[in-house]
Design a protein around this motif. Sequence first.
Motif, PDB file in Angstrom:
ATOM      1  N   ILE A   1      25.250  -3.998 -40.898  1.00  0.00           N
ATOM      2  CA  ILE A   1      24.589  -2.705 -40.721  1.00  0.00           C
ATOM      3  C   ILE A   1      23.686  -2.679 -39.483  1.00  0.00           C
ATOM      4  CG2 ILE A   1      22.552  -3.114 -42.163  1.00  0.00           C
ATOM      5  CD1 ILE A   1      23.072  -0.117 -43.143  1.00  0.00           C
TER       6      ILE A   1
ATOM      7  N   GLN B   1      23.429   0.482 -46.619  1.00  0.00           N
ATOM      8  CA  GLN B   1      24.249   1.587 -46.124  1.00  0.00           C
ATOM      9  C   GLN B   1      24.112   2.802 -47.039  1.00  0.00           C
ATOM     10  OE1 GLN B   1      26.078   1.922 -43.180  1.00  0.00           O
ATOM     11  NE2 GLN B   1      26.059   4.031 -43.897  1.00  0.00           N
TER      12      GLN B   1
ATOM     13  N   GLN C   1      15.767   2.859 -38.770  1.00  0.00           N
ATOM     14  CA  GLN C   1      16.808   1.843 -38.882  1.00  0.00           C
ATOM     15  C   GLN C   1      16.652   0.830 -37.750  1.00  0.00           C
ATOM     16  OE1 GLN C   1      20.925   3.057 -38.434  1.00  0.00           O
ATOM     17  NE2 GLN C   1      21.658   1.149 -39.322  1.00  0.00           N
TER      18      GLN C   1
ATOM     19  N   THR D   1      23.513  -4.936 -46.431  1.00  0.00           N
ATOM     20  CA  THR D   1      24.863  -4.523 -46.070  1.00  0.00           C
ATOM     21  C   THR D   1      25.265  -5.337 -44.844  1.00  0.00           C
ATOM     22  OG1 THR D   1      24.519  -2.272 -46.875  1.00  0.00           O
ATOM     23  CG2 THR D   1      26.301  -2.597 -45.275  1.00  0.00           C
TER      24      THR D   1
END
Length: 144
Positions: A96, A55, A136, A93
């Motif tokens: 995420i 993150q 991502q 994370t």
Amino acid sequence: MRRFWLGLLLAIIVGVFYSWLNAPEWLESWNEEHQTMVEQQRLEGISAGQQTDQQGCLTDALQRVEQCDDSEYRCTVSGGTYFKACWESSQPTVGICNNIPPFHEKATEDDKAWVKDRCTELGLLAKGCRLIMRQQQQLCSDAP
């Protein structure tokens, strides 16, 4: 008046010829500078990733592309390189990758809409945000 136009035409021809002769040197210099910039961003990403989680890498990369004062190309390439290196060397994370649509090599209309909406939600205008969101998606899809 005719001399003016002939002189101008001659100056343009000489300029084009001179540029053509120097193009390989310019391109070689640009490629070296580009590779140096990419390597520097990769090393910065690795270093940052060792001190944060995924993150943190995402937040940092988005901030970098949004505040970048260079050309759009350089901003997106450097931001994307930094983000990937940071992500791969950072701590995971939890959650995420929740609600992240699967990555498709060729972005679908749904992918494009998700990326656009996500950047709008974050209040980010830079096109680099879209690249980071696509990365991502890819990184989350590649995750075990």
